[in-house]
Scaffold this motif. Structure first.
Motif, PDB file in Angstrom:
ATOM      1  N   PHE A  58       0.792  -1.229   0.000  1.00 51.20           N
ATOM      2  CA  PHE A  58       0.000   0.000   0.000  1.00 51.20           C
ATOM      3  C   PHE A  58       0.821   1.273   0.000  1.00 51.20           C
ATOM      4  CE2 PHE A  58      -4.305  -1.375   0.198  1.00 51.20           C
ATOM      5  CZ  PHE A  58      -4.266  -2.637   0.732  1.00 51.20           C
ATOM      6  N   LEU A  59       2.082   1.202   0.403  1.00 47.67           N
ATOM      7  CA  LEU A  59       2.907   2.407   0.483  1.00 47.67           C
ATOM      8  C   LEU A  59       3.937   2.406  -0.621  1.00 47.67           C
ATOM      9  CD1 LEU A  59       3.580   2.766   4.310  1.00 47.67           C
ATOM     10  CD2 LEU A  59       2.006   4.111   2.915  1.00 47.67           C
ATOM     11  N   PRO A  60       4.024   3.431  -1.458  1.00 51.63           N
ATOM     12  CA  PRO A  60       5.118   3.528  -2.431  1.00 51.63           C
ATOM     13  C   PRO A  60       6.448   3.511  -1.696  1.00 51.63           C
ATOM     14  CG  PRO A  60       3.428   5.190  -2.841  1.00 51.63           C
ATOM     15  CD  PRO A  60       3.108   4.581  -1.515  1.00 51.63           C
ATOM     16  N   LEU A  61       7.399   2.757  -2.207  1.00 45.00           N
ATOM     17  CA  LEU A  61       8.678   2.611  -1.527  1.00 45.00           C
ATOM     18  C   LEU A  61       9.385   3.939  -1.351  1.00 45.00           C
ATOM     19  CD1 LEU A  61      10.541   0.499  -0.322  1.00 45.00           C
ATOM     20  CD2 LEU A  61      11.653   0.277  -2.546  1.00 45.00           C
ATOM     21  N   ALA A  62       9.323   4.806  -2.354  1.00 47.17           N
ATOM     22  CA  ALA A  62      10.012   6.089  -2.282  1.00 47.17           C
ATOM     23  C   ALA A  62       9.474   6.960  -1.160  1.00 47.17           C
ATOM     24  CB  ALA A  62       9.878   6.816  -3.612  1.00 47.17           C
ATOM     25  N   ALA A  63       8.198   6.712  -0.754  1.00 49.98           N
ATOM     26  CA  ALA A  63       7.607   7.556   0.280  1.00 49.98           C
ATOM     27  C   ALA A  63       7.892   7.040   1.672  1.00 49.98           C
ATOM     28  CB  ALA A  63       6.098   7.643   0.075  1.00 49.98           C
ATOM     29  N   ALA A  64       8.420   5.815   1.787  1.00 50.68           N
ATOM     30  CA  ALA A  64       8.653   5.225   3.096  1.00 50.68           C
ATOM     31  C   ALA A  64       9.985   5.692   3.649  1.00 50.68           C
ATOM     32  CB  ALA A  64       8.636   3.707   2.986  1.00 50.68           C
ATOM     33  N   ALA A  65       9.948   6.537   4.704  1.00 50.51           N
ATOM     34  CA  ALA A  65      11.178   7.020   5.307  1.00 50.51           C
ATOM     35  C   ALA A  65      11.832   5.945   6.145  1.00 50.51           C
ATOM     36  CB  ALA A  65      10.898   8.253   6.164  1.00 50.51           C
ATOM     37  N   GLN A  66      11.017   5.041   6.690  1.00 45.45           N
ATOM     38  CA  GLN A  66      11.561   3.962   7.494  1.00 45.45           C
ATOM     39  C   GLN A  66      10.609   2.773   7.483  1.00 45.45           C
ATOM     40  OE1 GLN A  66      11.596   6.264  11.220  1.00 45.45           O
ATOM     41  NE2 GLN A  66      10.329   4.647  12.107  1.00 45.45           N
ATOM     42  N   GLN A  67      11.155   1.598   7.758  1.00 46.39           N
ATOM     43  CA  GLN A  67      10.372   0.381   7.849  1.00 46.39           C
ATOM     44  C   GLN A  67      10.846  -0.370   9.076  1.00 46.39           C
ATOM     45  OE1 GLN A  67      10.564  -1.471   3.714  1.00 46.39           O
ATOM     46  NE2 GLN A  67      12.006   0.226   3.597  1.00 46.39           N
ATOM     47  N   THR A  68       9.908  -0.984   9.811  1.00 47.72           N
ATOM     48  CA  THR A  68      10.266  -1.715  11.017  1.00 47.72           C
ATOM     49  C   THR A  68       9.897  -3.178  10.873  1.00 47.72           C
ATOM     50  OG1 THR A  68       9.999   0.241  12.404  1.00 47.72           O
ATOM     51  CG2 THR A  68       9.962  -1.889  13.508  1.00 47.72           C
ATOM     52  N   LEU A  69      10.864  -4.051  11.136  1.00 44.08           N
ATOM     53  CA  LEU A  69      10.670  -5.489  11.091  1.00 44.08           C
ATOM     54  C   LEU A  69      10.742  -6.062  12.492  1.00 44.08           C
ATOM     55  CD1 LEU A  69      13.302  -6.348   8.310  1.00 44.08           C
ATOM     56  CD2 LEU A  69      11.022  -5.391   7.986  1.00 44.08           C
ATOM     57  N   THR A  70       9.908  -7.042  12.775  1.00 54.76           N
ATOM     58  CA  THR A  70      10.042  -7.822  13.995  1.00 54.76           C
ATOM     59  C   THR A  70      10.734  -9.128  13.643  1.00 54.76           C
ATOM     60  OG1 THR A  70       8.067  -6.851  14.975  1.00 54.76           O
ATOM     61  CG2 THR A  70       8.832  -8.953  15.880  1.00 54.76           C
ATOM     62  N   VAL A  71      11.918  -9.345  14.217  1.00 52.81           N
ATOM     63  CA  VAL A  71      12.743 -10.498  13.892  1.00 52.81           C
ATOM     64  C   VAL A  71      12.745 -11.455  15.073  1.00 52.81           C
ATOM     65  CG1 VAL A  71      15.027 -11.289  13.202  1.00 52.81           C
ATOM     66  CG2 VAL A  71      14.179  -9.074  12.403  1.00 52.81           C
ATOM     67  N   SER A  72      12.240 -12.666  14.829  1.00 55.20           N
ATOM     68  CA  SER A  72      12.195 -13.696  15.864  1.00 55.20           C
ATOM     69  C   SER A  72      13.400 -14.618  15.704  1.00 55.20           C
ATOM     70  CB  SER A  72      10.899 -14.501  15.735  1.00 55.20           C
ATOM     71  OG  SER A  72      10.887 -15.574  16.650  1.00 55.20           O
ATOM     72  N   VAL A  73      14.163 -14.771  16.790  1.00 51.49           N
ATOM     73  CA  VAL A  73      15.369 -15.597  16.778  1.00 51.49           C
ATOM     74  C   VAL A  73      15.234 -16.644  17.874  1.00 51.49           C
ATOM     75  CG1 VAL A  73      17.875 -15.629  16.921  1.00 51.49           C
ATOM     76  CG2 VAL A  73      16.713 -13.616  15.996  1.00 51.49           C
ATOM     77  N   SER A  74      15.387 -17.923  17.508  1.00 53.84           N
ATOM     78  CA  SER A  74      15.227 -18.985  18.497  1.00 53.84           C
ATOM     79  C   SER A  74      16.395 -19.957  18.433  1.00 53.84           C
ATOM     80  CB  SER A  74      13.910 -19.733  18.273  1.00 53.84           C
ATOM     81  OG  SER A  74      13.835 -20.261  16.974  1.00 53.84           O
ATOM     82  N   ASN A  75      16.706 -20.528  19.580  1.00 52.96           N
ATOM     83  CA  ASN A  75      17.797 -21.492  19.731  1.00 52.96           C
ATOM     84  C   ASN A  75      17.197 -22.896  19.794  1.00 52.96           C
ATOM     85  OD1 ASN A  75      20.012 -23.022  20.425  1.00 52.96           O
ATOM     86  ND2 ASN A  75      20.408 -21.997  22.371  1.00 52.96           N
ATOM     87  N   PRO A  76      17.426 -23.741  18.789  1.00 56.24           N
ATOM     88  CA  PRO A  76      16.817 -25.080  18.792  1.00 56.24           C
ATOM     89  C   PRO A  76      17.516 -26.071  19.707  1.00 56.24           C
ATOM     90  CG  PRO A  76      18.201 -24.826  16.869  1.00 56.24           C
ATOM     91  CD  PRO A  76      18.222 -23.491  17.576  1.00 56.24           C
ATOM     92  N   SER A  77      18.691 -25.710  20.219  1.00 52.39           N
ATOM     93  CA  SER A  77      19.447 -26.652  21.048  1.00 52.39           C
ATOM     94  C   SER A  77      19.373 -26.274  22.514  1.00 52.39           C
ATOM     95  CB  SER A  77      20.916 -26.683  20.603  1.00 52.39           C
ATOM     96  OG  SER A  77      21.575 -25.491  20.958  1.00 52.39           O
TER      97      SER A  77
END
Length: 423
Positions: A10-29
């Motif tokens: 929905f947002l043109p990339l050129a208009a996006a000043a910033q983007q926020t990602l939620t990154v899930s990191v897990s330890n399988p051991s």
């Protein structure tokens, strides 16, 4: 991930000043994992110029890397610490403006030429810094072009230089303390530095693999990376969390792997038959992460190389004890002089290791006086493996073959069961 794609739709990339990602990191051991690399491909997120990573509202160091040197960042990297079976969520904010944030360096890389103009400089104070150099294939003696014979890099636990010649061998620097040292010593530790607890060169490599050099294979033995049209060393990233260096060999006439040494054309021959040899372009990428004694090796070719065989392995250190699990992990523990200068140097004890995914292994060769070797290959244009070492000098490391081999078994378990990342 769906929320991120929704925003892009929905947002043109050129208009996006910033983007926020939620990154899930897990330890399988069940084991504690420290300084585990988390790498995010930035291709879907446009022209990222700066980034910030936080966990529980606290900022942690991160790094942006331009892998193909086109002035656009390709990857973001940060390091995660996880207890056994733990899962954490990180917030990653990407900005289309600004500059990368700076953090304390935990890795180092250097290429330097000797400065003959300033006679006051000591051997370990050379300052003609460069970040890339290319030699033609007919250059007479590339080993001495760079001050310490090739690019070097380190984490707090290790230090490696790669010889700028047809051997392309990894030579090793042993430490007493966990710290960065190569900027001060340049692989030429003086007596004052030794008195302060700095490390030094700890391995004689000669014509061997050293620690995991990548070579050709002629059907009987390893061959060096020669002849080539040109050979390049370059630094892709200086840190602060990982350094990346590359060795590029263009026009390498590598043997196909089914020839005896006598049937391979001599490099000096004015007429070279290409019926058995065909030029390859090869890029060796070495990635060194902070807090790690192991180094990632990626080998890229300009085309699929299913009809070639190659070789790698580790030097058979004098009087060394060997370990192999017959599934890609091979190691040794031994003691030898690192130099012919037995006055300035002492005998050094090292532990070496290499871990290669089984899909690349064509054979594990019997040990000889020089190497513990593997014959390797790939069905496509890429293969990868890891190398690792320790020095008996370390106040923080391993001091017997038994300790070293037990550590490597646990290390391989972690390699084969990496942390899981979702975003």
């Amino acid at each position: 991930m769906k929320r991120i794609l929704y925003l892009f739709f929905f947002l043109p990339l050129a208009a996006a000043a910033q983007q926020t990602l939620t990154v899930s990191v897990s330890n399988p051991s069940a084991s504690v994992r420290s300084d585990e690399p988390v790498v995010i491909n930035l291709a879907p997120y446009g022209d990222v110029r700066s980034a910030c990573v936080t966990i529980d509202g606290q900022e942690i160091p991160c790094q942006l890397d331009d892998l193909n040197q086109d002035e656009t960042f390709d990857e973001l990297c940060f390091l995660a610490d996880l207890r056994g079976k733990e899962k954490k969520q990180y917030s990653v904010t990407l900005y289309q403006e600004g500059e990368p944030r700076t953090y304390p360096a935990r890795v180092y890389a250097e290429m330097v030429l000797g400065n003959s103009k300033d006679k006051s400089l000591k051997k370990n104070q050379q300052n003609n810094y460069i970040e890339s150099i290319t030699a033609r294939g007919d250059a007479a003696y590339t080993y001495n072009i760079q001050h310490h014979h090739g690019v070097d890099f380190e984490s707090e636990l290790n230090g490696i230089r790669i010889y700028f010649d047809e051997r392309q061998t990894l030579d090793l620097y042993g430490k007493f303390k966990k710290q960065l040292e190569l900027k001060e010593t340049q692989f030429y530790t003086d007596q004052d530095q030794k008195a302060k607890g700095y490390g030094d060169d700890v391995l004689w490599v000669g014509q061997t693999f050293g620690l995991g050099a990548f070579r050709g294979w002629n059907g009987n033995e390893p061959t060096q990376v020669s002849p080539v049209k040109s050979r390049t060393q370059r630094i892709i990233s200086y840190g602060p969390l990982r350094t990346i260096v590359e060795v590029v060999d263009k026009g390498w006439l590598a043997p196909k792997g089914n020839l005896s040494p006598l049937t391979i054309p001599e490099q000096s021959s004015p007429t070279r038959s290409l019926s058995h040899l065909s030029p390859l372009n090869m890029t060796l990428r070495y990635s060194q992460y902070a807090g790690h004694r192991d180094t990632d090796v990626d080998v890229f070719f300009n085309r699929p190389v299913a009809d070639y065989q190659f070789s790698t392995g580790i030097i058979n250190v004098k009087n060394s004890v060997e370990f192999s699990d017959k599934k890609g992990l091979r190691a040794c523990w031994g003691t030898d002089w690192p130099s012919s200068d037995t006055i300035a140097f002492k005998r050094e004890t090292v532990g070496l290791g290499i871990c290669i995914p089984m899909r690349y292994i064509r054979s594990e060769e019997p040990a000889n006086k020089d190497n513990y070797a593997f014959v390797v290959g790939t069905a496509d244009d890429h293969l990868q493996y890891k190398v690792i070492y320790c020095s008996d000098n370390e106040s923080f490391g391993y001091h017997s073959a038994k300790e070293w081999f037990e550590f490597l078994k646990e290390w391989k378990k972690e390699v084969e069961k990496p942390i899981q990342v979702k975003y």
